[in-house]
Design a protein around this motif. Structure first.
Motif, PDB file in Angstrom:
ATOM      1  N   MET A 184      23.940  52.833 -40.595  1.00 60.69           N
ATOM      2  CA  MET A 184      22.823  53.252 -39.736  1.00 60.69           C
ATOM      3  C   MET A 184      21.675  53.770 -40.580  1.00 60.69           C
ATOM      4  O   MET A 184      20.507  53.474 -40.328  1.00 60.69           O
ATOM      5  CB  MET A 184      23.286  54.349 -38.782  1.00 60.69           C
ATOM      6  CG  MET A 184      24.150  53.864 -37.648  1.00 60.69           C
ATOM      7  SD  MET A 184      24.770  55.307 -36.752  1.00 60.69           S
ATOM      8  CE  MET A 184      24.485  54.806 -35.095  1.00 60.69           C
ATOM      9  N   GLN A 185      22.041  54.544 -41.591  1.00 61.76           N
ATOM     10  CA  GLN A 185      21.033  55.097 -42.489  1.00 61.76           C
ATOM     11  C   GLN A 185      20.258  53.966 -43.177  1.00 61.76           C
ATOM     12  O   GLN A 185      19.026  53.939 -43.172  1.00 61.76           O
ATOM     13  CB  GLN A 185      21.738  55.992 -43.531  1.00 61.76           C
ATOM     14  CG  GLN A 185      20.815  56.698 -44.509  1.00 61.76           C
ATOM     15  CD  GLN A 185      19.951  57.747 -43.811  1.00 61.76           C
ATOM     16  OE1 GLN A 185      20.376  58.333 -42.801  1.00 61.76           O
ATOM     17  NE2 GLN A 185      18.748  57.950 -44.321  1.00 61.76           N
ATOM     18  N   ILE A 186      21.013  53.024 -43.736  1.00 66.44           N
ATOM     19  CA  ILE A 186      20.366  51.891 -44.429  1.00 66.44           C
ATOM     20  C   ILE A 186      19.496  51.102 -43.451  1.00 66.44           C
ATOM     21  O   ILE A 186      18.345  50.762 -43.747  1.00 66.44           O
ATOM     22  CB  ILE A 186      21.440  50.956 -45.056  1.00 66.44           C
ATOM     23  CG1 ILE A 186      22.195  51.689 -46.162  1.00 66.44           C
ATOM     24  CG2 ILE A 186      20.796  49.680 -45.604  1.00 66.44           C
ATOM     25  CD1 ILE A 186      23.432  50.953 -46.669  1.00 66.44           C
ATOM     26  N   TYR A 299      15.934  54.776 -34.998  1.00 60.77           N
ATOM     27  CA  TYR A 299      16.479  55.767 -34.081  1.00 60.77           C
ATOM     28  C   TYR A 299      16.621  57.088 -34.795  1.00 60.77           C
ATOM     29  O   TYR A 299      17.047  57.159 -35.945  1.00 60.77           O
ATOM     30  CB  TYR A 299      17.798  55.317 -33.452  1.00 60.77           C
ATOM     31  CG  TYR A 299      18.675  54.423 -34.319  1.00 60.77           C
ATOM     32  CD1 TYR A 299      18.537  53.041 -34.282  1.00 60.77           C
ATOM     33  CD2 TYR A 299      19.637  54.982 -35.163  1.00 60.77           C
ATOM     34  CE1 TYR A 299      19.347  52.225 -35.072  1.00 60.77           C
ATOM     35  CE2 TYR A 299      20.444  54.169 -35.946  1.00 60.77           C
ATOM     36  CZ  TYR A 299      20.288  52.793 -35.902  1.00 60.77           C
ATOM     37  OH  TYR A 299      21.070  51.997 -36.680  1.00 60.77           O
ATOM     38  N   GLU A 300      16.192  58.134 -34.092  1.00 59.51           N
ATOM     39  CA  GLU A 300      16.263  59.457 -34.701  1.00 59.51           C
ATOM     40  C   GLU A 300      17.700  59.942 -34.762  1.00 59.51           C
ATOM     41  O   GLU A 300      18.165  60.451 -35.771  1.00 59.51           O
ATOM     42  CB  GLU A 300      15.417  60.451 -33.914  1.00 59.51           C
ATOM     43  CG  GLU A 300      13.954  60.377 -34.324  1.00 59.51           C
ATOM     44  CD  GLU A 300      13.041  60.940 -33.274  1.00 59.51           C
ATOM     45  OE1 GLU A 300      13.469  61.887 -32.570  1.00 59.51           O
ATOM     46  OE2 GLU A 300      11.910  60.436 -33.159  1.00 59.51           O
ATOM     47  N   GLN A 301      18.387  59.763 -33.662  1.00 59.25           N
ATOM     48  CA  GLN A 301      19.774  60.208 -33.628  1.00 59.25           C
ATOM     49  C   GLN A 301      20.683  59.100 -34.123  1.00 59.25           C
ATOM     50  O   GLN A 301      20.718  58.015 -33.530  1.00 59.25           O
ATOM     51  CB  GLN A 301      20.165  60.544 -32.186  1.00 59.25           C
ATOM     52  CG  GLN A 301      19.610  61.861 -31.762  1.00 59.25           C
ATOM     53  CD  GLN A 301      20.133  62.236 -30.392  1.00 59.25           C
ATOM     54  OE1 GLN A 301      20.730  61.433 -29.688  1.00 59.25           O
ATOM     55  NE2 GLN A 301      19.916  63.472 -30.031  1.00 59.25           N
ATOM     56  N   ALA A 305      24.593  56.628 -29.004  1.00 62.91           N
ATOM     57  CA  ALA A 305      23.573  56.811 -27.966  1.00 62.91           C
ATOM     58  C   ALA A 305      22.185  56.491 -28.519  1.00 62.91           C
ATOM     59  O   ALA A 305      21.367  55.826 -27.864  1.00 62.91           O
ATOM     60  CB  ALA A 305      23.617  58.237 -27.434  1.00 62.91           C
ATOM     61  N   GLY A 306      21.933  56.965 -29.734  1.00 61.03           N
ATOM     62  CA  GLY A 306      20.640  56.685 -30.369  1.00 61.03           C
ATOM     63  C   GLY A 306      20.436  55.195 -30.559  1.00 61.03           C
ATOM     64  O   GLY A 306      19.370  54.642 -30.284  1.00 61.03           O
ATOM     65  N   MET A 307      21.503  54.538 -31.018  1.00 61.96           N
ATOM     66  CA  MET A 307      21.436  53.089 -31.202  1.00 61.96           C
ATOM     67  C   MET A 307      21.209  52.380 -29.872  1.00 61.96           C
ATOM     68  O   MET A 307      20.379  51.475 -29.767  1.00 61.96           O
ATOM     69  CB  MET A 307      22.769  52.588 -31.772  1.00 61.96           C
ATOM     70  CG  MET A 307      22.735  52.283 -33.243  1.00 61.96           C
ATOM     71  SD  MET A 307      24.406  51.919 -33.832  1.00 61.96           S
ATOM     72  CE  MET A 307      24.636  50.271 -33.233  1.00 61.96           C
TER      73      MET A 307
END
Ligand code: SF4
Lengths: 406, 265
Positions: A184-186, A299-301, A305-307
């Motif tokens: 997710m970070q990448i 996405y911030e989170q 849910a963020g995704m």
């Protein structure tokens, strides 16, 4: 010392590796997945399965002017001429399984997210049937409102959870949430570099030739969750930033950026060269489109849910007012002189809003635009003379407006 | 002398202006792009006006055939040229409906005859001159007689297909069901007018409205269009040559601004 590679070189190497990796995976008996372009690839990357993208593949076939044989194969099976040509090319490819352009191995599983259109649902369902393989669906409902309906986001989140379970079952391996966090970070970082790079076209002149952006669309789809992708887009950004600092425009041959336009819709792949040359001849540079935003899934989170929210928030899932605001912002931010709208026979979801968007850009901001008929891969519905007349008429309008402002 | 050339899909036109901008002559031949007819048109035009090719100071070409034509000094789109040509004859005009052989366009004019915006038909021949050619064939009359036939109608047969091929079979079945050729002819005009009205709705028509292109010679079409948009329409004396006229006006302007720049240098 080894010479530093350009992002263009890296891009070509990565794409070659992308198809080679999928081929190798298949030969080693590992699962290969076919996926839609803006699907939650994070889950697949976490599971470390080989993924290829039929839309990109069809585009590559289209650009090599090789779509007709696949289209004919799909149509002879009974698929209508009115269906998206990516779907027809992919169905034909599923029959023939060989192209001069690139090759995708036969899939073991499909991954389909309806956030780009509804066509993909039946398309993937039929491919699943053809190969008798499972398909993981993400149904991202059309909100039809300006903001995304939170209950829709919840619905998508539940499907992400379900997909994890399905992936575990299909691969016989446990899903690693720590790895997901990294991916997710990448993915977010890659998307940010993509956004930052394409935003550099706000400079006057733009350091980027807009048709070049079309070339970077394949890697933003294929490598968003990969470190190689993050690196590629960072380098691209740095190259463009360097051009900005040197005051360089889009072209190296001295052609000046006289007009800045938005290109709406998918490229006309079979006529990429033709459509580009006509623009360049008049000093027209494509500085933006809706693609920079559509592929910038941020996405911030960093949670499911963020995704879910990011994947369910694309502009195609919201109402026309939302789209209009986006286009008006692009017109202002990128200092547009005009717009070129590709009325794409394949992609109804994009084409249906065009008249209204054109009208609002003109009436609210005085940005003129033209519309031309074409198709992203089917070579049979484009007329070069019609295209050229519209582009030239746009130039005449843009010139008259510039003259009036002077 | 200034020469304006318009090479369309089904006809070739040329207009000659003198140094003061007065029209010295205009010619039309019903053969379009690829026929090479344009050179004959120009020869006839020059001969009638008693002008040598060498006397032409500047020429502009427009129309679908403009891109392959290399003998003119500049090429400008038919959109720009129709605007210029209409402005020459009707400075008060704000909108143009141009129905040509293979496309239809609606143009909104700004100050000085500049193009503010325009829309063109997409994809097919519906609502163009080509549509009338097909209709005339089905109705077994000449293109020139189609307008007169429609004028005899007491009512219009509704033709709902926008596709020329579909409309053709629709008309054939209407005729075999007993509809009179006149009412079918009038229906065909109404159907084109509806389509063009839809196109112009996207742009917004502002009077005065001028109709150009060969189809403007068809009085029934002008009437159908007026009924559809509920506004009266002006038709130039020679609607077919408006594009060529605009090209000639451009030629004059280009020549004058170039010589002005030269004398300033
Ligand atoms: S081109 Fe349009 S219709 Fe085709 S798959 Fe993409 S979004 Fe769907």
């Amino acid at each position: 010392m080894e010479e530093k590679k350009s992002s263009k070189q890296i891009l070509n190497e990565l794409l070659a590796k992308h198809y080679a990796d999928a081929k190798n995976a298949k030969e080693e008996g590992k699962p290969v997945v076919w996926s839609t372009s803006i699907a939650p690839q994070e889950l697949l990357e976490t599971m470390d399965v080989a993924v290829v993208y039929p839309e990109n593949h069809a585009a590559a076939i289209g650009a090599r002017k090789d779509a007709s044989q696949f289209i004919a194969s799909a149509e002879s099976e009974g698929y209508s001429y009115d269906i998206c040509s990516y779907a027809r090319v992919n169905d034909g490819y599923a029959n023939i399984l060989y192209s001069e352009a690139e090759n995708m191995p036969k899939p073991d599983m499909l991954f389909c997210c309806s956030n780009i259109c509804m066509t993909v649902i039946k398309w993937y369902e039929n491919i699943a049937k053809k190969f008798d393989i499972p398909v993981i669906f993400f149904d991202t409902p059309y909100s039809g409102s300006y903001q995304v309906d939170p209950s829709n986001v919840k619905f998508v989140e539940a499907q992400l959870e379900e997909a994890v379970t399905m992936l575990e079952g299909l691969t016989g391996r446990k899903f690693d949430y720590d790895r997901l966090k990294e991916v997710m970070q990448i993915s977010n970082e890659t998307a940010s570099w993509w956004k930052k790079a394409t935003d550099l076209a706000k400079n006057k002149p733009s350091p980027m030739n807009g048709f070049d952006m079309f070339n970077y669309m394949a890697p933003i789809v294929c490598f968003r969750g990969k470190e190689s992708g993050r690196e590629l887009f960072k380098i691209w950004y740095e190259e463009l930033q360097e051009r900005v600092e040197k005051g360089l425009g889009p072209w190296n041959d001295g052609t000046e950026e006289k007009y800045r336009v938005l290109w709406d819709g998918i490229a006309c792949w079979p006529y990429l060269g033709v459509t580009y040359k006509v623009l360049k001849k008049h000093g027209i540079n494509v500085v933006t489109s809706m693609y920079p935003e559509s592929f910038a899934l941020l996405y911030e989170q960093h949670t499911l849910a963020g995704m879910a929210e990011a994947y369910d928030s694309l502009y195609v899932l919201r109402n026309v007012d939302y789209a209009i605001d986006k286009y008006l912002n692009l017109s202002r931010d990128f200092q547009l002189d005009g717009g070129i709208f590709h009325s794409n026979r394949s992609c109804k979801g994009m084409a249906f809003k065009q008249f209204e968007i054109q009208r609002q850009m003109e009436s609210q901001l005085g940005v003129p635009s033209v519309i031309f008929d074409g198709d992203q891969t089917d070579p049979s519905v484009f007329s070069e003379a019609q295209y050229e007349t519209r582009v030239q008429a746009l130039v005449e309008m843009m010139e008259a407006r510039k003259g009036a402002r002077r | 002398m200034f020469l304006g050339i318009d090479i369309g899909s089904s006809s070739s036109k040329a207009v000659l202006l003198d140094k003061g901008g007065a029209i010295l002559g205009r010619e039309v031949v019903n053969l379009g792009t690829g026929s090479g007819a344009i050179d004959d048109v120009i020869d006839v035009l020059l001969e009638k006006a008693g002008v040598d090719r060498g006397d032409i100071l500047y020429s502009v070409v427009t129309g679908y055939g403009r891109i392959g034509y290399e003998k003119a000094d500049t090429q400008i789109t038919e959109i720009g040229c129709h605007a210029k040509g209409v402005y020459h004859d009707f400075p008060e005009a704000r909108s143009i409906i141009d129905i040509g052989g293979q496309d239809a366009k609606v143009i909104r004019l700004g100050d000085g005859g500049r193009v503010d915006n325009f829309v063109m038909n997409e994809k097919c021949a519906a609502g163009t001159g080509r549509f009338f050619e097909v209709m005339a064939r089905v109705l077994n009359c000449s293109l020139d007689d189609l307008s007169g036939l429609a004028a005899e109608a007491e009512y219009a047969v509704a033709i709902s297909s926008t596709c020329t091929v579909f409309a053709e079979s629709e008309v054939i079945s209407q005729l075999s069901a007993g509809a009179s050729p006149a009412s079918v002819a009038w229906g065909a005009h109404k159907s084109v007018a509806k389509r063009i009205a839809g196109l112009s709705g996207r742009l917004g028509l502002i009077p005065e409205i001028v109709m150009t292109g060969g189809v403007a010679l068809n009085q029934s079409m002008v009437r159908a269009m007026e009924e559809e948009i509920e506004t009266s329409i002006l038709v130039p004396e020679s609607p077919q040559t408006v594009g060529a006229l605009g090209a000639a006006v451009y030629a004059k302007e280009k020549y004058e601004s170039a010589s002005r720049d030269q004398s300033l240098q």
